[in-house]
Scaffold this motif. Structure first.
Motif, PDB file in Angstrom:
ATOM      1  N   CYS A   9      -9.633  -4.647  -3.127  1.00  0.00           N
ATOM      2  CA  CYS A   9      -9.404  -5.443  -4.339  1.00  0.00           C
ATOM      3  C   CYS A   9      -8.270  -6.454  -4.141  1.00  0.00           C
ATOM      4  O   CYS A   9      -8.245  -7.513  -4.771  1.00  0.00           O
ATOM      5  N   ILE A  10      -7.345  -6.132  -3.251  1.00  0.00           N
ATOM      6  CA  ILE A  10      -6.175  -6.987  -3.041  1.00  0.00           C
ATOM      7  C   ILE A  10      -6.613  -8.377  -2.573  1.00  0.00           C
ATOM      8  O   ILE A  10      -7.430  -8.511  -1.664  1.00  0.00           O
ATOM      9  N   GLN A  11      -6.073  -9.397  -3.220  1.00  0.00           N
ATOM     10  CA  GLN A  11      -6.364 -10.805  -2.964  1.00  0.00           C
ATOM     11  C   GLN A  11      -7.751 -11.227  -3.441  1.00  0.00           C
ATOM     12  O   GLN A  11      -8.145 -12.361  -3.232  1.00  0.00           O
ATOM     13  N   CYS A  12      -8.502 -10.330  -4.044  1.00  0.00           N
ATOM     14  CA  CYS A  12      -9.824 -10.673  -4.592  1.00  0.00           C
ATOM     15  C   CYS A  12      -9.755 -10.627  -6.124  1.00  0.00           C
ATOM     16  O   CYS A  12      -9.981 -11.606  -6.790  1.00  0.00           O
ATOM     17  N   LEU A  63      -8.229   9.513  -0.072  1.00  0.00           N
ATOM     18  CA  LEU A  63      -7.869   8.570  -1.135  1.00  0.00           C
ATOM     19  C   LEU A  63      -6.553   8.936  -1.824  1.00  0.00           C
ATOM     20  O   LEU A  63      -6.177   8.304  -2.804  1.00  0.00           O
ATOM     21  N   GLU A  64      -5.825   9.901  -1.309  1.00  0.00           N
ATOM     22  CA  GLU A  64      -4.585  10.344  -1.947  1.00  0.00           C
ATOM     23  C   GLU A  64      -3.607   9.192  -2.172  1.00  0.00           C
ATOM     24  O   GLU A  64      -2.995   9.071  -3.223  1.00  0.00           O
ATOM     25  N   ARG A  65      -3.471   8.361  -1.165  1.00  0.00           N
ATOM     26  CA  ARG A  65      -2.562   7.205  -1.274  1.00  0.00           C
ATOM     27  C   ARG A  65      -2.977   6.293  -2.432  1.00  0.00           C
ATOM     28  O   ARG A  65      -2.150   5.816  -3.198  1.00  0.00           O
ATOM     29  N   TRP A  66      -4.270   6.048  -2.563  1.00  0.00           N
ATOM     30  CA  TRP A  66      -4.771   5.149  -3.605  1.00  0.00           C
ATOM     31  C   TRP A  66      -4.684   5.778  -4.984  1.00  0.00           C
ATOM     32  O   TRP A  66      -4.453   5.074  -5.972  1.00  0.00           O
ATOM     33  N   ILE A  67      -4.832   7.076  -5.048  1.00  0.00           N
ATOM     34  CA  ILE A  67      -4.654   7.777  -6.330  1.00  0.00           C
ATOM     35  C   ILE A  67      -3.226   7.561  -6.822  1.00  0.00           C
ATOM     36  O   ILE A  67      -3.001   7.221  -7.980  1.00  0.00           O
ATOM     37  N   GLU A  68      -2.270   7.719  -5.936  1.00  0.00           N
ATOM     38  CA  GLU A  68      -0.863   7.542  -6.316  1.00  0.00           C
ATOM     39  C   GLU A  68      -0.554   6.082  -6.666  1.00  0.00           C
ATOM     40  O   GLU A  68       0.164   5.796  -7.615  1.00  0.00           O
ATOM     41  N   ILE A  69      -1.086   5.137  -5.913  1.00  0.00           N
ATOM     42  CA  ILE A  69      -0.877   3.720  -6.203  1.00  0.00           C
ATOM     43  C   ILE A  69      -1.448   3.370  -7.580  1.00  0.00           C
ATOM     44  O   ILE A  69      -0.802   2.705  -8.385  1.00  0.00           O
ATOM     45  N   ASN A  70      -2.662   3.836  -7.872  1.00  0.00           N
ATOM     46  CA  ASN A  70      -3.271   3.577  -9.181  1.00  0.00           C
ATOM     47  C   ASN A  70      -2.441   4.212 -10.289  1.00  0.00           C
ATOM     48  O   ASN A  70      -2.196   3.599 -11.326  1.00  0.00           O
ATOM     49  N   ARG A  71      -2.008   5.434 -10.081  1.00  0.00           N
ATOM     50  CA  ARG A  71      -1.190   6.139 -11.082  1.00  0.00           C
ATOM     51  C   ARG A  71       0.119   5.377 -11.343  1.00  0.00           C
ATOM     52  O   ARG A  71       0.477   5.116 -12.487  1.00  0.00           O
ATOM     53  N   LYS A  72       0.803   5.016 -10.284  1.00  0.00           N
ATOM     54  CA  LYS A  72       2.113   4.358 -10.407  1.00  0.00           C
ATOM     55  C   LYS A  72       2.020   3.011 -11.131  1.00  0.00           C
ATOM     56  O   LYS A  72       2.748   2.765 -12.092  1.00  0.00           O
ATOM     57  N   VAL A  96     -11.655  -8.024   4.288  1.00  0.00           N
ATOM     58  CA  VAL A  96     -10.514  -7.992   5.201  1.00  0.00           C
ATOM     59  C   VAL A  96      -9.887  -6.595   5.116  1.00  0.00           C
ATOM     60  O   VAL A  96      -9.732  -6.045   4.031  1.00  0.00           O
ATOM     61  N   THR A  97      -9.538  -6.015   6.249  1.00  0.00           N
ATOM     62  CA  THR A  97      -8.967  -4.669   6.253  1.00  0.00           C
ATOM     63  C   THR A  97      -7.446  -4.687   6.212  1.00  0.00           C
ATOM     64  O   THR A  97      -6.807  -5.694   6.523  1.00  0.00           O
ATOM     65  N   ASN A  98      -6.879  -3.555   5.831  1.00  0.00           N
ATOM     66  CA  ASN A  98      -5.418  -3.339   5.811  1.00  0.00           C
ATOM     67  C   ASN A  98      -4.674  -4.396   5.003  1.00  0.00           C
ATOM     68  O   ASN A  98      -3.631  -4.903   5.426  1.00  0.00           O
ATOM     69  N   LYS A  99      -5.189  -4.705   3.857  1.00  0.00           N
ATOM     70  CA  LYS A  99      -4.573  -5.745   3.027  1.00  0.00           C
ATOM     71  C   LYS A  99      -3.304  -5.277   2.326  1.00  0.00           C
ATOM     72  O   LYS A  99      -2.448  -6.097   2.010  1.00  0.00           O
ATOM     73  N   PHE A 100      -3.179  -3.983   2.072  1.00  0.00           N
ATOM     74  CA  PHE A 100      -2.015  -3.497   1.333  1.00  0.00           C
ATOM     75  C   PHE A 100      -0.714  -3.894   2.029  1.00  0.00           C
ATOM     76  O   PHE A 100       0.190  -4.431   1.402  1.00  0.00           O
ATOM     77  N   GLU A 101      -0.599  -3.628   3.295  1.00  0.00           N
ATOM     78  CA  GLU A 101       0.622  -3.918   4.034  1.00  0.00           C
ATOM     79  C   GLU A 101       0.913  -5.416   4.128  1.00  0.00           C
ATOM     80  O   GLU A 101       2.055  -5.829   4.131  1.00  0.00           O
ATOM     81  N   LYS A 102      -0.127  -6.225   4.172  1.00  0.00           N
ATOM     82  CA  LYS A 102       0.048  -7.667   4.369  1.00  0.00           C
ATOM     83  C   LYS A 102       0.168  -8.461   3.075  1.00  0.00           C
ATOM     84  O   LYS A 102       0.897  -9.451   3.027  1.00  0.00           O
ATOM     85  N   TYR A 103      -0.555  -8.051   2.028  1.00  0.00           N
ATOM     86  CA  TYR A 103      -0.693  -8.944   0.880  1.00  0.00           C
ATOM     87  C   TYR A 103      -0.327  -8.348  -0.476  1.00  0.00           C
ATOM     88  O   TYR A 103      -0.209  -9.091  -1.440  1.00  0.00           O
ATOM     89  N   PHE A 104      -0.181  -7.048  -0.594  1.00  0.00           N
ATOM     90  CA  PHE A 104       0.080  -6.436  -1.898  1.00  0.00           C
ATOM     91  C   PHE A 104       1.367  -6.959  -2.511  1.00  0.00           C
ATOM     92  O   PHE A 104       2.380  -7.090  -1.840  1.00  0.00           O
ATOM     93  N   GLU A 105       1.303  -7.278  -3.796  1.00  0.00           N
ATOM     94  CA  GLU A 105       2.493  -7.727  -4.536  1.00  0.00           C
ATOM     95  C   GLU A 105       2.639  -6.883  -5.790  1.00  0.00           C
ATOM     96  O   GLU A 105       1.688  -6.717  -6.548  1.00  0.00           O
ATOM     97  N   GLU A 106       3.838  -6.344  -5.980  1.00  0.00           N
ATOM     98  CA  GLU A 106       4.080  -5.546  -7.175  1.00  0.00           C
ATOM     99  C   GLU A 106       4.082  -6.428  -8.390  1.00  0.00           C
ATOM    100  O   GLU A 106       3.805  -6.130  -9.451  1.00  0.00           O
TER     101      GLU A 106
END
Length: 106
Positions: A9-12, A63-72, A96-106
């Motif tokens: 979903c990141i950047q889309c 999906l544990e990481r994504w569960i926590e990201i969605n919750r937070k 595109v893969t591995n977008k969290f590390e490269k493009y995620f913005e809080e």
């Protein structure tokens, strides 16, 4: 269990999923959407609507990481309940893969 939004979903930020959600459990960040797991009723109507295939059932493996990201972030980002245009380069970033590390913005 609930559904969660994942990396693609990141950047889309397609919002087709938001439009069909019967409980308005999506929240919007600058370049990403999340689902509040406490509000999601597990109906699943959002999953097939996502053009990026970024919505997964939280019961899936790894999906544990994504569960926590969605919750937070669902606790701090504003609710979105209307469809909007996707990000300008959504089609370019879809897949595109591995977008969290490269493009995620809080």
């Amino acid at each position: 269990m609930s559904y969660v939004v994942t990396d693609n979903c990141i950047q889309c930020k397609y919002t087709d999923c938001v439009e069909v959600c019967p409980v308005d459990c999506f929240y919007e960040g600058k370049n990403f959407l999340v689902i509040n797991p406490n509000e999601c009723i597990d109906c699943g109507v959002c999953e097939p609507e996502c053009p990026a295939g970024a919505i997964k059932f939280s019961d899936e493996i790894n999906l544990e990481r994504w569960i926590e990201i969605n919750r937070k972030y669902s606790k701090i980002w504003p609710n979105i309940n209307k469809r909007k245009l996707p990000m300008n380069e959504a089609d370019k970033f879809n897949g595109v893969t591995n977008k969290f590390e490269k493009y995620f913005e809080e």
